[in-house]
Design an enzyme around this catalytic site. Sequence first.
Site, PDB file in Angstrom:
ATOM      1  N   LEU A 260       0.822  -1.206   0.000  1.00 40.58           N
ATOM      2  CA  LEU A 260       0.000   0.000   0.000  1.00 40.58           C
ATOM      3  C   LEU A 260       0.858   1.259   0.000  1.00 40.58           C
ATOM      4  CD1 LEU A 260      -2.919  -0.973   2.404  1.00 40.58           C
ATOM      5  CD2 LEU A 260      -3.032  -0.629  -0.073  1.00 40.58           C
ATOM      6  N   ARG A 264       0.212   3.866  -2.894  1.00 36.51           N
ATOM      7  CA  ARG A 264      -0.205   5.261  -2.655  1.00 36.51           C
ATOM      8  C   ARG A 264       0.632   6.222  -3.480  1.00 36.51           C
ATOM      9  NH1 ARG A 264      -0.805   3.488   3.610  1.00 36.51           N
ATOM     10  NH2 ARG A 264      -3.012   2.897   3.476  1.00 36.51           N
ATOM     11  N   PHE A 399      -9.580   4.606  -2.905  1.00 36.57           N
ATOM     12  CA  PHE A 399      -8.506   3.664  -3.239  1.00 36.57           C
ATOM     13  C   PHE A 399      -7.330   3.758  -2.274  1.00 36.57           C
ATOM     14  CE2 PHE A 399      -9.047   3.219  -8.161  1.00 36.57           C
ATOM     15  CZ  PHE A 399      -9.858   2.124  -7.974  1.00 36.57           C
ATOM     16  N   GLU A 400      -6.637   2.634  -2.097  1.00 34.67           N
ATOM     17  CA  GLU A 400      -5.355   2.578  -1.366  1.00 34.67           C
ATOM     18  C   GLU A 400      -5.459   3.159   0.048  1.00 34.67           C
ATOM     19  OE1 GLU A 400      -3.467   0.840  -2.852  1.00 34.67           O
ATOM     20  OE2 GLU A 400      -3.552   1.148  -4.989  1.00 34.67           O
ATOM     21  N   GLY A 401      -6.568   2.902   0.696  1.00 36.29           N
ATOM     22  CA  GLY A 401      -6.820   3.495   2.003  1.00 36.29           C
ATOM     23  C   GLY A 401      -7.495   4.838   1.809  1.00 36.29           C
TER      24      GLY A 401
END
Length: 588
Positions: A260, A264, A399-401
């Site tokens: 992640l 990011r 997305f991505e957290g």
Amino acid sequence: MATLAIAHKGGAWLIEDAAAGDVLTPEQLTDEHRLIARTAADFVRQEVAPQRERLEGKDWNIARALVRRAGELGLLATDVAEEHGGLALDKVSSVVVAAEISADASFGTTFGAMTGLAILPLVAFGTPEQQARYLPRLAAGEIVGAYCLSESGSGSDALGARTRATRLDDGAFSLSGEKMWITNAGFADVFIVFAKVDGEAFTAFIVERDFPGVSIGEEEHKMGLRASSTAPVILQDARVPAANVLGEVGRGHKVAFNVLNYGRLKLGAATAGGSRATLTEAIAYATERRQFGQSIASFGAIRTKLATMAVRIYVLESLLTRTADLIDRAIDAGTGTPAARLLAALEEYAIEASIAKVAGSEIADYVVDENVQIHGGNGFVTDYPAERRYRDARVNRIFEGTNEINRLLIAGLLARRAAKGDIGLIAAAKRLADEVTGPMAGDGGDDAPLAAARRTVGGLKKAALLVLGTAMQRFGEKLADEQEALMLTADLVIDAFGAESALLRAERAQADGARHPDVHEAIACTAIADAALRVEMTAREAVAALTDGDTRRVTLSALRRLLKSAPVDTVALRRTIAAHVLASGGAF
């Protein structure tokens, strides 16, 4: 300040002075960077864009063919070692490619799931046998990868996954559960799947589509990214060989979180590429569209929008290139295996990667929204790409957290590193307290625009440090539970990093004799002035929440001293910026 010191300490920029020569900027990209960027851009324009209608019709044979073509061009192989058919390029190259590919958001999502979420886990955690089996075919685009972390009940709380892995007598595992919102699921061949062994040990597995018990659900009906596949991956007693455990049993969080971190950064790059393409389209439309007998690009209101879009994109590109270069330096300076150096660098710069993700997704939202506004009624219909870009951009904040999770990570990780003594934030905060209560220092006397901007940036960084130090002093170890304080602190940190990155880029442009240094100066000064206004409001809100009585009055007085700066005529600067981007078609 030593370059290597910067390369080893993520977050240290907040308390250190950086010189223009310390950072890489987009203008310093090598001929090799520009060549692979051009290859990616040509591929999207000539091969991806003409197939958009068929892709939106869910013709995944076309998607597979485009992935294969991307592999032939080497675009999937930037992070893969040469021994596995890769190019082993630097992370700056990976960021540059991701940006260009994401001029088409849907294929950019397909591409990102391949390179950032399927290939990277194998590069970083795969055994030699796993890498030899999967990486050459993934890098070539012969097979398609996907990443299965999210579940309906565990989005942000990834470790709360309910997918189970049960050990079998022969050492294999039986996986059962359902993974949701999986990019590329409709046509992927191999999945990185996370499950809990015996309901407890969070673990990553390599799962092939043809394994018994693996099936794919119906395609999701999405707001945007309709030319990419998103579907559930269903595991019903799916048998996975013991050799397909990725990393170690019970250490799946290391795989998930490190992937992640890189994802990011790559998502920040994707939003930069999409934003740049959107600005180009907005300029073209504004130039062609006529109202009241003239092009709407001649109107001050439209020119202000175009200039502000350009300013925000400049900030994003500056911090992205800076961060990717810092990661490359940390990899080069690291010790151990290539995988160990990569993981250490990604972990070190987790804060900056999250900044890129949050800033990028929110800048992209601003850019696509203003693009619709510039298009007027035409921006609300499907005849123009503005409507599609608006829909496609929204998911980037999830997305991505989510951006909320990433804000908590930015401020929380800074606080943890400060408490552990990894970076000298506590000592710097104490020095700052002495500074703001002592005699007022002079302003330096240099009235040159970038010199004044540098002083302003110094104040922004100190304001962020002041708020972070105040929050740590008030809450101590309980700061992690104070989400409002962390969110406000993160906003200050994001603005400070973006402003400094833009400043360093403009200073470097002047020092190196780059083209149009006046435009760089105008953009950086505008970005910093805009950031200063946001920082002042955010910092005042934070101080009001964190202090009271005499402490509040003293702290607000300190903020006023830190953020004191001469007014900047951003109206005139935006006119300069707009004239340039209109003449250049969006280049700067």
